[in-house]
Design a protein around this motif. Structure first.
Motif, mmCIF file in Angstrom:
data_model
loop_
_atom_site.group_PDB
_atom_site.id
_atom_site.type_symbol
_atom_site.label_atom_id
_atom_site.label_comp_id
_atom_site.label_asym_id
_atom_site.label_seq_id
_atom_site.Cartn_x
_atom_site.Cartn_y
_atom_site.Cartn_z
ATOM 1 N N VAL A 30 0.825 -1.216 0.000
ATOM 2 C CA VAL A 30 0.000 0.000 0.000
ATOM 3 C C VAL A 30 0.858 1.265 0.000
ATOM 4 C CG1 VAL A 30 -2.012 -1.068 1.080
ATOM 5 C CG2 VAL A 30 -0.262 -0.022 2.527
ATOM 6 N N GLN A 31 2.159 1.092 0.241
ATOM 7 C CA GLN A 31 3.037 2.263 0.216
ATOM 8 C C GLN A 31 3.801 2.382 -1.096
ATOM 9 O OE1 GLN A 31 5.430 2.517 3.903
ATOM 10 N NE2 GLN A 31 4.587 0.508 4.340
ATOM 11 N N LEU A 32 3.638 1.379 -1.974
ATOM 12 C CA LEU A 32 4.407 1.376 -3.229
ATOM 13 C C LEU A 32 4.074 2.587 -4.088
ATOM 14 C CD1 LEU A 32 4.301 -2.336 -4.424
ATOM 15 C CD2 LEU A 32 6.348 -1.006 -3.891
ATOM 16 N N TYR A 34 3.316 4.536 -7.491
ATOM 17 C CA TYR A 34 2.506 4.138 -8.651
ATOM 18 C C TYR A 34 3.369 3.631 -9.802
ATOM 19 C CZ TYR A 34 -1.387 4.273 -11.931
ATOM 20 O OH TYR A 34 -2.359 3.934 -12.831
ATOM 21 N N TYR A 35 4.597 4.161 -9.885
ATOM 22 C CA TYR A 35 5.467 3.799 -11.006
ATOM 23 C C TYR A 35 6.345 2.589 -10.703
ATOM 24 C CZ TYR A 35 3.828 8.080 -13.112
ATOM 25 O OH TYR A 35 3.021 9.048 -13.657
ATOM 26 N N TYR A 39 3.746 -2.407 -8.305
ATOM 27 C CA TYR A 39 2.470 -1.778 -7.942
ATOM 28 C C TYR A 39 1.260 -2.659 -8.248
ATOM 29 C CZ TYR A 39 -1.010 1.877 -7.273
ATOM 30 O OH TYR A 39 -2.077 2.610 -6.826
ATOM 31 N N LEU A 105 -13.091 -7.610 0.080
ATOM 32 C CA LEU A 105 -12.507 -6.400 -0.509
ATOM 33 C C LEU A 105 -12.083 -6.655 -1.952
ATOM 34 C CD1 LEU A 105 -10.186 -4.914 2.256
ATOM 35 C CD2 LEU A 105 -11.970 -3.678 1.010
ATOM 36 N N ALA A 108 -15.154 -6.797 -4.138
ATOM 37 C CA ALA A 108 -16.197 -5.871 -3.674
ATOM 38 C C ALA A 108 -17.024 -5.238 -4.793
ATOM 39 C CB ALA A 108 -15.577 -4.775 -2.820
ATOM 40 N N ASP A 109 -16.495 -5.221 -6.023
ATOM 41 C CA ASP A 109 -17.259 -4.553 -7.088
ATOM 42 C C ASP A 109 -18.396 -5.424 -7.620
ATOM 43 O OD1 ASP A 109 -15.911 -6.405 -8.546
ATOM 44 O OD2 ASP A 109 -14.871 -4.987 -9.847
ATOM 45 N N SER A 129 -19.620 2.066 -1.236
ATOM 46 C CA SER A 129 -18.302 2.618 -0.925
ATOM 47 C C SER A 129 -18.084 2.709 0.583
ATOM 48 C CB SER A 129 -18.122 3.972 -1.588
ATOM 49 O OG SER A 129 -19.265 4.756 -1.448
ATOM 50 N N ILE A 132 -17.177 -0.704 1.779
ATOM 51 C CA ILE A 132 -15.828 -1.059 1.338
ATOM 52 C C ILE A 132 -14.791 -0.406 2.254
ATOM 53 C CG2 ILE A 132 -14.145 -0.725 -0.525
ATOM 54 C CD1 ILE A 132 -16.554 -1.075 -2.479
ATOM 55 N N ASP A 133 -15.014 0.869 2.603
ATOM 56 C CA ASP A 133 -14.074 1.554 3.497
ATOM 57 C C ASP A 133 -14.059 0.895 4.873
ATOM 58 O OD1 ASP A 133 -13.476 3.216 1.438
ATOM 59 O OD2 ASP A 133 -14.590 4.950 2.182
ATOM 60 N N GLY A 136 -12.115 -2.219 4.613
ATOM 61 C CA GLY A 136 -10.702 -1.853 4.539
ATOM 62 C C GLY A 136 -10.126 -1.581 5.920
#
Lengths: 173, 186
Positions: A30-32, A34-35, A39, A105, A108-109, A129, A132-133, A136
């Motif tokens: 979760v800290q990765l 985006y690039y 990821y 999770l 969840a969609d 939503s 979902i939170d 989480g």
């Protein structure tokens, strides 16, 4: 010295390793950035290992009833027995909580999740939503609580090994 | 005295009469708060906020007296991707637990021609209030088929995400806001 059965020992160490790998991979992913090439890859492996643990943990739970492990607790003090029993029960409950919240999770969609492009994980329900939170938060904070219990578990083992000098650890090796 | 009162009364009512209040038609969903942002510089990603409300005042006699106020529920962000929406709601982006709403309150409106213009006002997003300007395009207005009177606009602007303390935003990363509203005269 009488040990736990081989199956119990194997299950203990595989699930213990899985729980630790799942915690640290989840904490790290979760800290990765985006690039980062990890990821998308790391969450996928995290989900894969979670699904594997769902199967293993099902076996663990079933074995509580079918193959109850030998009770070694008579050699311990009453407060140790009390603590051991509750820590163990909470362990089971927290891992179940982690597995269920993680699965919900992931799917969840309401469309399910396609793992590695091949394994279809069916959705249980479509969540709002807000739900979902909440899921989480449950997943995140239960994992911290679980790690506190892992630390207590390890400290207990060290106490028995180094201070009491009994066979507690050896029974599981 | 009587005369003065009558004149004052007429002035007041006429002013009220020209400055009509329009409720943004969220009930019939004839209004949209949308955004688009570049993904890796390769494509446009569109998203929207599903829950918001607001109203505007349009003064036909003096359009510069027109104004608008809107409140958006940030937790209703929807980019058609469950996991991404969860991430957008987190403190990495919109921080919806701490800042559940974003608001816009206009301070001035300059009408150019054909009803188009520019609106300037305070946008509060992620707890940060900043003055922004939006280009406003007048789409149309008039009687609707059900006995009401409506006016519609589309406004757009570009925001720099770091201006609003969006934690995971890259330096200089911008998002385009497109707000489409239809108001029903009250």
């Amino acid at each position: 010295m009488e040990k736990y059965t081989l199956t119990t020992r194997i299950l203990h160490w595989i699930t213990a390793t899985s729980v630790l790998v799942l915690f640290f991979s989840g904490w790290y992913m979760v800290q990765l950035d985006y690039y980062s090439p990890w990821y998308t890859r790391l969450p996928e492996w995290h989900i894969f290992l979670g699904v594997v643990l769902i199967f293993l943990w099902t076996i663990v739970i079933i074995r509580i009833f079918t193959h109850p492990s030998k009770d070694f607790s008579m050699s311990y003090k009453p407060w140790e027995r009390f603590l051991a029993k509750w820590v163990k029960s909470l362990f089971y409950i927290m891992v179940i909580t982690m597995l269920i919240s993680g699965y919900l999770l992931t799917t969840a969609d309401g469309d399910g999740y396609l793992l590695f492009g091949t394994i279809h994980l069916p959705a249980v329900s479509h969540f709002s939503s807000h739900q979902i939170d909440t899921l989480g938060n449950i997943h995140q904070y239960t994992s911290y609580a679980l790690m506190i219990f892992v630390v207590l578990h390890v400290l207990g083992t060290l106490k028995h090994q180094l201070i009491d000098n009994d066979h507690t650890l050896n029974r599981m090796l | 005295m009587q005369k003065l009162l009558t004149i004052t009364f007429f002035l007041l009512t006429s002013a009220v009469g020209f400055a009509d209040t329009y409720q943004i038609d969220t009930k019939g969903s004839h209004a949209f708060v949308q955004f688009k942002i570049k993904h890796l510089g390769f494509s446009w990603l569109y998203g929207r906020f599903d829950k918001f409300d607001g109203q505007f005042v349009y003064d036909e006699a003096d359009p510069s007296k027109s104004s608008i106020e809107m409140t958006v529920q940030t937790g209703s962000v929807n980019s058609n991707h469950t996991a991404r929406d969860k991430h957008l709601r987190s403190d990495d982006y919109l921080n919806v637990d701490i800042n559940p709403t974003a608001t816009f309150k206009s301070k001035s409106f300059t009408e150019t021609e054909n009803g188009h213009g520019t609106v300037t006002g305070d946008l509060t997003l992620n707890g940060v209030t900043k003055e922004i300007s939006l280009d406003v395009a007048f789409v149309g207005g008039g009687k609707d088929p059900w006995g009401g009177f409506r006016r519609g606009y589309e406004a757009s602007t570009e925001l720099t995400l770091t201006d609003f303390n969006i934690k995971k935003a890259a330096e200089g990363q911008t998002v385009e806001l497109i707000i489409s509203v239809e108001g029903i005269k009250q």
